[in-house]
Design a protein around this motif. Structure first.
Motif, PDB file in Angstrom:
ATOM      1  N   ASN A  78       0.845  -1.178   0.000  1.00 42.12           N
ATOM      2  CA  ASN A  78       0.000   0.000   0.000  1.00 42.12           C
ATOM      3  C   ASN A  78       0.890   1.240   0.000  1.00 42.12           C
ATOM      4  O   ASN A  78       1.994   1.226   0.543  1.00 42.12           O
ATOM      5  CB  ASN A  78      -0.905  -0.042   1.242  1.00 42.12           C
ATOM      6  N   HIS A  79       0.412   2.320  -0.585  1.00 38.00           N
ATOM      7  CA  HIS A  79       1.213   3.540  -0.698  1.00 38.00           C
ATOM      8  C   HIS A  79       1.580   4.162   0.647  1.00 38.00           C
ATOM      9  O   HIS A  79       2.548   4.914   0.747  1.00 38.00           O
ATOM     10  CB  HIS A  79       0.470   4.572  -1.554  1.00 38.00           C
ATOM     11  N   ASP A  80       0.809   3.873   1.683  1.00 33.75           N
ATOM     12  CA  ASP A  80       1.092   4.431   3.012  1.00 33.75           C
ATOM     13  C   ASP A  80       2.099   3.607   3.809  1.00 33.75           C
ATOM     14  O   ASP A  80       2.496   4.014   4.903  1.00 33.75           O
ATOM     15  CB  ASP A  80      -0.203   4.524   3.829  1.00 33.75           C
ATOM     16  N   ARG A  83       7.599  -0.857   1.544  1.00 36.71           N
ATOM     17  CA  ARG A  83       7.521  -1.975   0.609  1.00 36.71           C
ATOM     18  C   ARG A  83       7.820  -3.293   1.321  1.00 36.71           C
ATOM     19  O   ARG A  83       8.763  -3.407   2.105  1.00 36.71           O
ATOM     20  CB  ARG A  83       8.530  -1.777  -0.519  1.00 36.71           C
ATOM     21  N   TYR A 135      -0.035  -4.086  -5.434  1.00 41.28           N
ATOM     22  CA  TYR A 135       0.412  -2.701  -5.453  1.00 41.28           C
ATOM     23  C   TYR A 135       1.495  -2.559  -6.518  1.00 41.28           C
ATOM     24  O   TYR A 135       2.418  -3.372  -6.576  1.00 41.28           O
ATOM     25  CB  TYR A 135       0.946  -2.316  -4.065  1.00 41.28           C
ATOM     26  N   ASP A 147       6.055   5.924   3.177  1.00 39.94           N
ATOM     27  CA  ASP A 147       5.610   7.021   2.337  1.00 39.94           C
ATOM     28  C   ASP A 147       6.476   8.270   2.591  1.00 39.94           C
ATOM     29  O   ASP A 147       6.701   8.622   3.751  1.00 39.94           O
ATOM     30  CB  ASP A 147       4.145   7.310   2.673  1.00 39.94           C
ATOM     31  N   PRO A 148       7.045   8.917   1.561  1.00 42.12           N
ATOM     32  CA  PRO A 148       6.779   8.758   0.122  1.00 42.12           C
ATOM     33  C   PRO A 148       7.739   7.817  -0.604  1.00 42.12           C
ATOM     34  O   PRO A 148       7.643   7.680  -1.822  1.00 42.12           O
ATOM     35  CB  PRO A 148       6.956  10.185  -0.395  1.00 42.12           C
ATOM     36  N   SER A 150       7.788   4.762  -0.676  1.00 39.96           N
ATOM     37  CA  SER A 150       7.055   3.612  -1.213  1.00 39.96           C
ATOM     38  C   SER A 150       6.373   3.925  -2.531  1.00 39.96           C
ATOM     39  O   SER A 150       5.712   3.056  -3.114  1.00 39.96           O
ATOM     40  CB  SER A 150       6.000   3.160  -0.197  1.00 39.96           C
ATOM     41  N   ARG A 151       6.533   5.160  -3.021  1.00 38.33           N
ATOM     42  CA  ARG A 151       5.876   5.578  -4.270  1.00 38.33           C
ATOM     43  C   ARG A 151       6.897   5.837  -5.383  1.00 38.33           C
ATOM     44  O   ARG A 151       6.698   6.718  -6.223  1.00 38.33           O
ATOM     45  CB  ARG A 151       5.055   6.846  -4.023  1.00 38.33           C
ATOM     46  N   ARG A 152       7.976   5.111  -5.406  1.00 35.85           N
ATOM     47  CA  ARG A 152       8.981   5.298  -6.452  1.00 35.85           C
ATOM     48  C   ARG A 152       8.371   5.035  -7.832  1.00 35.85           C
ATOM     49  O   ARG A 152       7.417   4.258  -7.960  1.00 35.85           O
ATOM     50  CB  ARG A 152      10.163   4.349  -6.231  1.00 35.85           C
TER      51      ARG A 152
END
Length: 264
Positions: A78-80, A83, A135, A147-148, A150-152
């Motif tokens: 999840n983005h929050d 990984r 995800y 986060d952030p 985890s949003r690469r």
């Protein structure tokens, strides 16, 4: 809806199963991310000393709250959240501040065992009741802290050997999920359960799929008695593990940190 297409709505709420379930039902959401099951699965698949007995119990609790056949989302991440592969490879510790870690260092995958553990998690969400939700990036093993980090950005080119294998396994599992009615609508039955090994079956009429895991550090043989209604069936592996059926019993040979799917 346009063109008479149905809309599946899934939500994101952190909290107990009781709280999460209050948002699901007629006139509400179709499902939500099953965070409680995910947090247990994350620990069991990432950490060597955690037991499948605990994950099985968590899955039974999910069934008790949402039913055996439900539309809850079974997630890889999840983005929050940090990984999964970074926790599984040991490049990120469960007890540290994952957000701070993402800012303070370049988290990569230094232990390729993390990819095998990620594939086990993917196999789990693809073969249990509910809706599998991958995800983005977990199909190849993108690392990251909280986060952030985890949003690469998603990567489609220049994948290494481990990422390519992980991607191919995820694709194979997705194909199985799409084409095996037993994985979509089938009953769920535990056939073998121990700390490091777990086998369950999904059955839809005469179609049966067995899913087996070995989270241990060594190759292991899993031998158990087949249910009476399965004994005349012959099962074949999908991902290359050895098996033998004799006198109503089956023996599966699984490599360390691996899974396999067996079909009749």
């Amino acid at each position: 809806m346009p063109q008479n297409r149905r809309l599946y709505q899934i939500g994101e709420t952190f909290g107990s199963r009781e709280l999460i379930g209050t948002y699901v039902g007629a006139g509400l959401l179709d499902g939500q991310f099953d965070f409680n099951l995910y947090f247990d699965a994350r620990s069991i698949f990432a950490l060597d000393d955690e037991s499948f007995v605990r994950l099985n119990q968590s899955l039974m609790e999910t069934f008790a709250y949402y039913g055996t056949n439900h539309l809850m989302g079974n997630i890889t991440g999840n983005h929050d959240l940090p990984r999964f592969i970074s926790l599984a490879s040991g490049d990120l510790q469960f007890e540290e501040d994952s957000g701070e870690a993402g800012w303070s260092r370049d988290i990569q995958v230094t232990d390729p065992t993390g990819y095998k553990k990620l594939s086990m998690l993917t196999a789990f969400i693809m073969t249990i009741p509910g809706v599998p939700v991958v995800y983005y990036g977990d199909e190849i093993g993108i690392p990251g802290g909280g986060d952030p980090d985890s949003r690469r950005p998603m990567r489609f080119e220049g994948l290494n050997e481990h990422e390519l294998i992980t991607r191919d396994i995820a694709a194979g599992l997705g194909n199985l999920r799409q084409n095996r009615m037993s994985l979509i609508y089938g009953d769920f039955q535990v056939l073998h359960l121990a700390d490091e090994t777990w086998v369950y079956a999904r059955r839809y009429f005469d179609e049966v799929t067995l899913i087996a895991f070995n989270k241990g550090k060594k190759e292991t043989k899993i031998r158990f008695e087949l249910p009476e209604s399965f004994r005349e069936m012959k099962f074949k592996d999908i991902f290359g593990s050895k098996s033998e059926q004799l006198e109503g019993k089956i023996t599966l040979v699984l490599q360390a940190y691996s899974f396999d799917v067996f079909m009749n």
